[in-house]
Motif scaffolding. Structure first.
Motif, short mmCIF file in Angstrom:
data_model
loop_
_atom_site.label_atom_id
_atom_site.label_comp_id
_atom_site.label_asym_id
_atom_site.label_seq_id
_atom_site.Cartn_x
_atom_site.Cartn_y
_atom_site.Cartn_z
N LYS A 127 -6.65 -1.06 44.91
CA LYS A 127 -7.72 -1.04 46.05
C LYS A 127 -8.49 -1.78 45.82
O LYS A 127 -9.04 -2.01 46.99
N ASN A 128 -9.32 -2.58 44.68
CA ASN A 128 -9.91 -3.31 45.05
C ASN A 128 -9.47 -4.26 45.81
O ASN A 128 -10.13 -5.08 46.43
N GLU A 144 -9.73 4.46 55.98
CA GLU A 144 -8.47 3.85 55.84
C GLU A 144 -9.75 4.33 53.96
O GLU A 144 -8.61 4.98 53.00
N LYS A 145 -10.33 3.94 53.87
CA LYS A 145 -11.11 3.50 52.93
C LYS A 145 -11.79 4.61 52.23
O LYS A 145 -10.92 5.35 50.88
N GLU A 146 -12.42 5.81 53.23
CA GLU A 146 -12.39 7.13 52.80
C GLU A 146 -11.23 7.94 52.68
O GLU A 146 -11.06 8.11 51.32
N GLU A 151 -7.38 9.86 48.55
CA GLU A 151 -6.63 10.20 47.48
C GLU A 151 -6.66 10.22 46.67
O GLU A 151 -6.05 10.39 45.91
N TYR A 152 -7.24 8.91 46.51
CA TYR A 152 -7.33 8.15 45.03
C TYR A 152 -8.22 9.37 44.06
O TYR A 152 -7.93 9.53 43.10
N GLU A 156 -6.58 11.18 40.92
CA GLU A 156 -7.08 11.31 39.85
C GLU A 156 -7.34 12.36 39.18
O GLU A 156 -7.00 12.74 38.11
N ASN A 157 -8.03 13.77 39.96
CA ASN A 157 -8.32 14.83 39.80
C ASN A 157 -6.57 15.58 39.43
O ASN A 157 -6.25 16.05 38.46
N SER A 158 -4.88 15.11 40.31
CA SER A 158 -4.13 15.51 39.86
C SER A 158 -3.31 15.39 38.68
O SER A 158 -3.41 15.89 37.48
N LEU A 159 -4.01 13.65 38.36
CA LEU A 159 -3.28 13.35 37.02
C LEU A 159 -4.79 13.78 35.76
O LEU A 159 -3.88 13.93 34.70
#
Length: 432
Positions: A127-128, A144-146, A151-152, A156-159
């Motif tokens: 992403k960076n 897209e960033k938002e 999505e991230y 992340e929450n899902s992970l």
């Protein structure tokens, strides 16, 4: 007529044939009595020697059999100790395997954490990189960033949720394995402790306990009952072992905050009412108590023939008590044989004593007869002595009469008798 010399005065006197025969018989009977006494003493000595020999032989046979049984008992004890050592080794091996599984699960968990961290780091790096590449089109890529950020965030929450869920599952698995280790692989999933014990017994019923009785105790006539009763008899129908079982696990409402010793009194009462020889408490109470986790616990210091075990020792305790009862049954049969042999010896001694009593009775009767005969002989001797004295007196009188007859003459007869003198003188003149 026979002549007999008196041993005291040395005088010789004559007796007829019957008197002489009686005196000879008296002497012969005394010798016969002496011979009987000698034979009786010899018989008593032979009898005592025979009885002593029989006792020594019996004691020797009994000692040999006792030594043989003691050797068998020592062998059985050695086998039991060997079995216990093998069982402890198997338990240690099982614990080691479970510890190894726990270690492998921990390693997998650590590897999983590292993989997730690398994946997150990789995503952040990507992403960076994308943000750096699209700095010139910030406006275009803000959405897209938002979106990527959302999505991230979602990923992340899902992970995170997945990680926490898996971590919770791993903790539960670790706790389950610890509990599994504590209970030493007792399978209690989906079944009660009673069902587990019944299933374990039925697995071996067809091979090891074909003639055994193992059923639930449904008799409540006395006001209480145990859980299961085990009984087994020999081929003759003689019961040689009986066990009252009581099952207690950590899910029982009656066992909350209670100890194993709280149930021993009631179990002993049930055992006595149902006339069982042994009592066994199969328990999962006090799971942290190493005394009960170490193996079969003998509680005979509280109640006779009582044991507390974990479920994994359910079949071994039945086997041990059953084999011990079978061995004692063999000993009881052998003792019965020895007892019958002792009874035979007692009967032999009783018959010997009976013979001795009858012989003594007959001897006493014969002795009385001999005494009577001797008394009669003494009386005959007295009568003979009196007869002798009378004969001697008669002989003296006859001698005196003979002397008087020899002294008799006509002159003496006619003395002081003038008439007879005149007649004899006239007769003398006529003859002249």
């Amino acid at each position: 007529m026979q002549e007999i010399r008196c041993p005291k005065c040395g005088e010789v006197f004559q007796v007829d044939e019957s008197g002489y025969a009686a005196i000879v018989k008296q002497v012969r009977d005394k010798e016969f009595t002496k011979e009987i006494q000698s034979r009786e003493n010899q018989f008593e000595t032979d009898k005592n020697n025979a009885v002593q020999l029989a006792k020594l032989e019996t004691e020797k046979i009994f000692t040999e059999k006792l030594n043989q049984k003691e050797a068998e008992i020592a062998g059985l004890k050695s086998e039991i100790e060997t079995g216990e050592i093998e069982q402890k080794a198997a338990i240690k091996e099982t614990i080691a395997e479970k510890d190894k599984e726990i270690a492998e699960l921990k390693n997998k968990l650590d590897s999983f954490n590292k993989d997730k961290e690398l994946e997150i780091s990789k995503l952040l790096s990507q992403k960076n990189t994308e943000l750096n590449e699209k700095e010139n089109s910030i406006t275009k890529l803000n959405n897209e960033k938002e979106l990527c950020e959302k999505e991230y965030q979602l990923k992340e929450n899902s992970l995170k949720d997945k990680y926490e869920t898996e971590l919770r599952f791993k903790d539960e698995e670790i706790n389950r394995l610890k509990d599994y280790k504590l209970k030493l692989s007792t399978k209690m999933v989906g079944e009660s402790l009673e069902q587990h014990c019944e299933v374990e017994f039925n697995r071996l019923r067809a091979t090891g306990f074909q003639k055994a009785y193992f059923e639930k105790d449904n008799d409540v006539k006395t006001g209480s009952k145990g859980d299961y009763i085990f009984r087994e008899s020999d081929g003759d129908g003689n019961e040689f072992v009986s066990i009252m079982f009581e099952m207690k696990n950590e899910t029982d409402t009656t066992s909350a905050k209670k100890k194993n010793t709280d149930f021993l009194k009631e179990l002993d009462k049930d055992r006595n009412e149902k006339k069982c020889e042994y009592a066994v408490l199969v328990s999962l109470l006090e799971p942290e108590n190493e005394l009960y986790n170490s193996g079969i616990v003998d509680m005979s210091h509280h109640y006779p023939k009582m044991y507390v075990i974990r479920p994994q020792f359910f079949i071994p305790i039945i086997t041990i008590l059953r084999n011990a009862a079978l061995n004692s049954l063999e000993y009881r049969k052998e003792l019965a044989v020895i007892k019958s042999q002792n009874i035979d010896i007692s009967n032999f001694e009783a018959e010997m004593n009976e013979f001795k009593e009858k012989f003594a009775k007959n001897y006493e009767l014969a002795s009385r007869k001999f005494k009577t005969a001797i008394d009669e002989i003494d009386k005959i001797i007295d009568r003979l002595q009196k007869t002798k004295e009378a004969l001697l007196s008669s002989e003296n009188n006859l001698r005196l009469a003979n002397n008087k007859a020899e002294d008799l003459s006509i002159k003496r007869l006619t003395r002081n008798n003038p008439t007879m003198q005149a007649k004899f003188a006239a007769l003398k003149n006529e003859n002249a």
